[in-house]
Design an enzyme around this catalytic site. Structure first.
Site, PDB file in Angstrom:
ATOM      1  N   ASP A  23       0.814  -1.215   0.000  1.00  0.00           N
ATOM      2  CA  ASP A  23       0.000   0.000   0.000  1.00  0.00           C
ATOM      3  C   ASP A  23       0.848   1.265   0.000  1.00  0.00           C
ATOM      4  O   ASP A  23       2.062   1.212   0.189  1.00  0.00           O
ATOM      5  CB  ASP A  23      -0.956  -0.007   1.214  1.00  0.00           C
ATOM      6  N   ASN A  33      -7.182  -2.957  14.190  1.00  0.00           N
ATOM      7  CA  ASN A  33      -8.617  -3.118  13.885  1.00  0.00           C
ATOM      8  C   ASN A  33      -8.872  -4.278  12.915  1.00  0.00           C
ATOM      9  O   ASN A  33      -9.967  -4.405  12.365  1.00  0.00           O
ATOM     10  CB  ASN A  33      -9.210  -1.813  13.328  1.00  0.00           C
ATOM     11  N   GLU A  73      -9.607  -1.964   5.087  1.00  0.00           N
ATOM     12  CA  GLU A  73     -10.176  -1.611   6.387  1.00  0.00           C
ATOM     13  C   GLU A  73     -11.478  -2.369   6.658  1.00  0.00           C
ATOM     14  O   GLU A  73     -12.197  -2.750   5.721  1.00  0.00           O
ATOM     15  CB  GLU A  73     -10.481  -0.111   6.414  1.00  0.00           C
TER      16      GLU A  73
HETATM   17  C1  GLP Z   1      -0.409  -0.100   8.667  1.00  0.00           C
HETATM   18  C2  GLP Z   1      -0.145  -0.799   7.302  1.00  0.00           C
HETATM   19  C3  GLP Z   1      -0.298  -2.269   7.433  1.00  0.00           C
HETATM   20  C4  GLP Z   1       0.400  -2.709   8.696  1.00  0.00           C
HETATM   21  C5  GLP Z   1      -0.391  -2.254   9.887  1.00  0.00           C
HETATM   22  C6  GLP Z   1       0.245  -2.553  11.226  1.00  0.00           C
HETATM   23  O1  GLP Z   1      -1.427   0.810   8.632  1.00  0.00           O
HETATM   24  N1  GLP Z   1      -0.909  -0.324   6.199  1.00  0.00           N
HETATM   25  O2  GLP Z   1       0.233  -2.895   6.273  1.00  0.00           O
HETATM   26  O3  GLP Z   1       0.499  -4.104   8.736  1.00  0.00           O
HETATM   27  O4  GLP Z   1      -0.785  -0.916   9.760  1.00  0.00           O
HETATM   28  O5  GLP Z   1       1.239  -1.624  11.556  1.00  0.00           O
HETATM   29  P1  GLP Z   1       2.188  -1.795  12.799  1.00  0.00           P
HETATM   30  O6  GLP Z   1       3.128  -2.902  12.439  1.00  0.00           O
HETATM   31  O7  GLP Z   1       2.895  -0.483  12.932  1.00  0.00           O
HETATM   32  O8  GLP Z   1       1.347  -2.131  13.964  1.00  0.00           O
END
Ligand code: GLP
Length: 242
Positions: A62, A131, A138
């Site tokens: 993404d 979430n 989402e």
């Molecule tokens: C982000 C990314 C995800 C990621 C997730 C968890 O928003 N778009 O690909 O896996 O949130 O992030 P973190 O590893 O900082 O908890």
């Protein structure tokens, strides 16, 4: 879905690094990559391992809209910093959604076609949103198969504030993400999640029903899906608390 519970974040990192190292060494490999805090240590370990990345193609999950590739806060800048500039990955082998294009739909179509041409993902590494999101798919009433633009939930923007001086209001309100088709179509998925903030999402993903309220729950349909979590993230597994 196989769930492995290890002691802590370091153990999870080491376990997943082993999986990725084996796949990179076996090459050629089309590899899907996540951003976020969770894989930072993993990328550090992989970068230090001295592996040959010349037969690897990557596709990131993404990118935020409105940011040019490499702009501060962009996922591309994150990946350059933590992995891409530290290994011998060919620049032309790096696939990324461009958030700064005028026509998001055309950009998403281009990305899906490029991944399709590459034969889909051999191995997809995933993080997990608190979430239950995967990539930026989402929770909501529906999910989308193709790559698409998504409006980010406020809690997701807050979770991504680190790259924007800690101010969630500076986090772009929208992003482009790979859709569920390429995610669920990966030949192998390895998801890593650590810390108590992920415990609820981990339980919903692994123990709950398939639901758009937890996009990660759909990973239960992936034949080869390994989930590696630490004890804190596993705390609500098997409690019937879903
Ligand atoms: C982000 C990314 C995800 C990621 C997730 C968890 O928003 N778009 O690909 O896996 O949130 O992030 P973190 O590893 O900082 O908890």
């Amino acid at each position: 879905m196989t769930v492995e519970v290890l002691d802590d974040h370091d153990a999870v990192t080491a376990r997943v690094a082993l999986e990725v190292s084996r796949a990179v060494a076996a090459g050629p490999l089309t590899l899907g990559l996540p951003t976020g805090r969770t894989p930072v240590a993993l990328y550090g370990r992989l970068a230090a391992a001295g592996l040959d990345w010349s037969r690897v193609r990557t596709f990131n999950l993404d990118e935020f809209t409105s940011l040019a590739p490499g702009a501060p806060g962009s996922f591309r800048a994150f990946m350059d910093r933590h992995l891409f500039t530290r290994v011998n990955l060919r620049p032309e082998a790096i696939g990324f959604l461009r958030g700064d294009t005028a026509d998001h739909a055309a950009e998403c179509a281009r990305y899906d076609a490029a991944l399709e041409m590459a034969g889909g993902l051999d191995l997809l590494l995933l993080g997990l949103g608190a979430n239950g999101h995967v990539g930026f798919n989402e929770p909501g009433p529906t999910l989308t198969a193709a790559s698409h633009v998504v409006r980010l939930h406020e809690d997701t923007r807050r979770a991504n504030a680190d790259g924007f001086g800690g101010d969630w209001r500076r986090v772009p309100a929208a992003a482009l993400t790979l859709g569920m088709r390429q995610i669920l179509g990966a030949r192998r998925v390895v998801l890593l999640a650590t810390g108590a903030s992920k415990a609820e999402a981990v339980a919903a993903m692994a123990d709950g029903p398939l639901t758009t309220a937890c996009p990660a729950s759909w990973l239960q349909v992936v034949r080869d899906c390994l989930v590696v979590v630490d004890r804190a993230a596993a705390a609500r597994l098997g409690t019937g608390a879903v």
